[in-house]
Design a protein around this motif. Sequence first.
Motif, PDB file in Angstrom:
ATOM      1  N   LEU A   7      -7.808  -3.867   6.417  1.00  0.00           N
ATOM      2  CA  LEU A   7      -8.975  -3.591   7.265  1.00  0.00           C
ATOM      3  C   LEU A   7      -9.357  -4.817   8.098  1.00  0.00           C
ATOM      4  CD1 LEU A   7     -11.296  -1.397   5.024  1.00  0.00           C
ATOM      5  CD2 LEU A   7     -10.090  -0.732   7.113  1.00  0.00           C
ATOM      6  N   TYR A  55      -6.831   3.140  -8.538  1.00  0.00           N
ATOM      7  CA  TYR A  55      -6.540   2.432  -7.292  1.00  0.00           C
ATOM      8  C   TYR A  55      -7.171   1.040  -7.233  1.00  0.00           C
ATOM      9  CZ  TYR A  55      -4.517   6.778  -5.639  1.00  0.00           C
ATOM     10  OH  TYR A  55      -3.728   7.883  -5.509  1.00  0.00           O
ATOM     11  N   ILE A 114       0.850  -1.193   0.000  1.00  0.00           N
ATOM     12  CA  ILE A 114       0.000   0.000   0.000  1.00  0.00           C
ATOM     13  C   ILE A 114       0.892   1.252   0.000  1.00  0.00           C
ATOM     14  CG2 ILE A 114      -1.648   1.355   1.366  1.00  0.00           C
ATOM     15  CD1 ILE A 114      -2.912  -1.307   2.242  1.00  0.00           C
ATOM     16  N   VAL A 147      -6.273  -3.068   0.769  1.00  0.00           N
ATOM     17  CA  VAL A 147      -7.005  -2.284   1.754  1.00  0.00           C
ATOM     18  C   VAL A 147      -7.978  -3.200   2.510  1.00  0.00           C
ATOM     19  CG1 VAL A 147      -8.662  -0.424   2.059  1.00  0.00           C
ATOM     20  CG2 VAL A 147      -6.729  -0.122   0.518  1.00  0.00           C
ATOM     21  N   LEU A 185      -5.483  -1.621  -5.446  1.00  0.00           N
ATOM     22  CA  LEU A 185      -5.331  -1.400  -4.007  1.00  0.00           C
ATOM     23  C   LEU A 185      -6.441  -2.061  -3.198  1.00  0.00           C
ATOM     24  CD1 LEU A 185      -4.094   2.245  -3.394  1.00  0.00           C
ATOM     25  CD2 LEU A 185      -3.335   0.219  -2.193  1.00  0.00           C
TER      26      LEU A 185
END
Lengths: 322, 286
Positions: free
Chosen positions: B272, B261, A122, B268, B264
């Motif tokens: 999370l 994105y 990330i 993510v 991503l």
Amino acid sequence: MTPRVTRAAPLAALAVALALPLVVPNEYYVQILTQGYVFAISACGLNVILGFAGQLSLAHAGFFGIGAYTVALLATKVGIAFWAGLPAGIALSAVFGFAIGSICLRSKGHYFAIFTLAVGLIIHLVIQKWESLTHGHIGVIGIPGPGAIGPLTFDSGIARSYLALAALVLTLVATSRLLRSPVGRTLMAVRESEPLAAAVGLDVMAAKRMAFTVSAALAGLAGGLYAGFIGFLGPEASNVEVTFNTLLYVMVGGIGSLSGPVAGTFIVYGLSQVLQVLQEYQMVIFGLALVLLILFMPSGLAGAFRRSSPQALKPSSPGRGK
Amino acid sequence: MELFAQQVLNGLVTGSVYSLVALGLTLIYGTMQVPNFAHGHLYMLGAYLSYTLVTTAGLHYWAAMAVAVVALAVVGAALERLIFRPLRHAPHLNSMIAALGVMLFLEAVAQIIWGEEFRHMDSPYAGVVSVAGLLVTEHRLILLGAAALLMVGLLLFLTRTLAGSAIRATAQNAEGALLVGIDTNRVAMTTFAISAALAAVAGSLVAPISLVYPSMGSLVTLKAFAIVVLGGMGSVPGALAGGYLLALAESLGGTYISATYQDLVAFVVLALVFTFKPSGLFKEAA
């Protein structure tokens, strides 16, 4: 080795290091030497979380990138000089390290490795895609190097290599003090057995978080120096592959040993420069080396030495816990 | 609405590939507790083998896939026997680092053999058909069907055969399995072979509709990890459902939120999940 030899060894190594830039044939080798010191600092950083605490963090290059980009962007966008940018880079890496560590370290073992791998990716993707800030693939060009401190100037390659060496020595002193501190003892206990360490009342989480933060700060220091020395910075500096390379440095030198990662860096990075002709075969060799090391020599060169020489501090092979 | 349906279809196609890859990853994790960071690179190897056999050896697409599957099964078994079995009783750090080494090695080997450039291979099924108003290439339909068939087959194998039951038993409790006379070494080897073979199928299926290149596996490995974490490390149904879910989230998110994105999303989601559930959504299950 007798204790006296053990005490003299670091001084001898330092003497050699001090003499090296003066005897190598040309500027090119001085540059390799400087890069070697920088990567060795990063490797020492990874060793703190991996070797001392037994946690495989795969976000390391992300922190290297944060330190590097902080120095680069502060210098080129705001006009803040290297000497102010570097502490800022270290501090920002440490802050990110503390925050990310607080979250990631709640996951253990494999989960921690996978989690940090995702976090590293990330960070890399954000650096790569946030074009308005980082210029994306183009990268940052024209990063000013370290300016003069009083009569000391750092414009020559040799001066820069001494600066990098000084940073590395400071890193080694700091990590060795950390290892001998109560936090360091706790980390070793965690590495041997986390449940046991927790059961005897050690604050496992605080120690691990400390290790992660220090590890991130050292990566940030290495990244900041890298940006200032090279003068150019692209997103690939924060690529996960950089983490893998650093991992190889630590593994070759000896995971958990203080100076092992430095030796590992010089052997692997030095070889990779010498073997430039074999560029395409490099990763074949290194990938294989990583597998063979873990199978037959899991504590690296330092482990091979240690077997024949008792030492005061004797960290065992990686993560004997579990 | 048509855009939506198109994206759902795209999601299902990508999801089939993700699920097959994630299945292999979860099987290995379940039986051996090894997070195989090199898994996506087995998928890459499968894609390259099919590509080479079709374009240079002139084999038929399915024949090429069959050869790739057998070859990768052998590679998988060899990896288990030579690397991961000796590390079984070492600290868990060691097998992870070994997997990273295998990953670097395979990518470098692919780069030497095939070079850095992106390769493309044509599918024998290049026609376009219209399904309920949507235009789909035949290859995508075949991919959907083949992946679904394989998944059903694998589920039947795991639940209805002795070998499959041995794998499940080992995943549930390796010591218990050993006690009741299951040769867990053989199970581990079989599992690795099956897992690599699944990756080869996925790679071969995807080769004609995307590009083949040495690092094509890196991102897929990470996505498969995201799926497996979502679905529960070691859980087969979790990997199946998670693969389709992630691909749908990506294709819809990429269309309606941000294409930049898109990649991503997986990380993510993974971050999370771990933030709120440090040991994954589900307890480790077989």
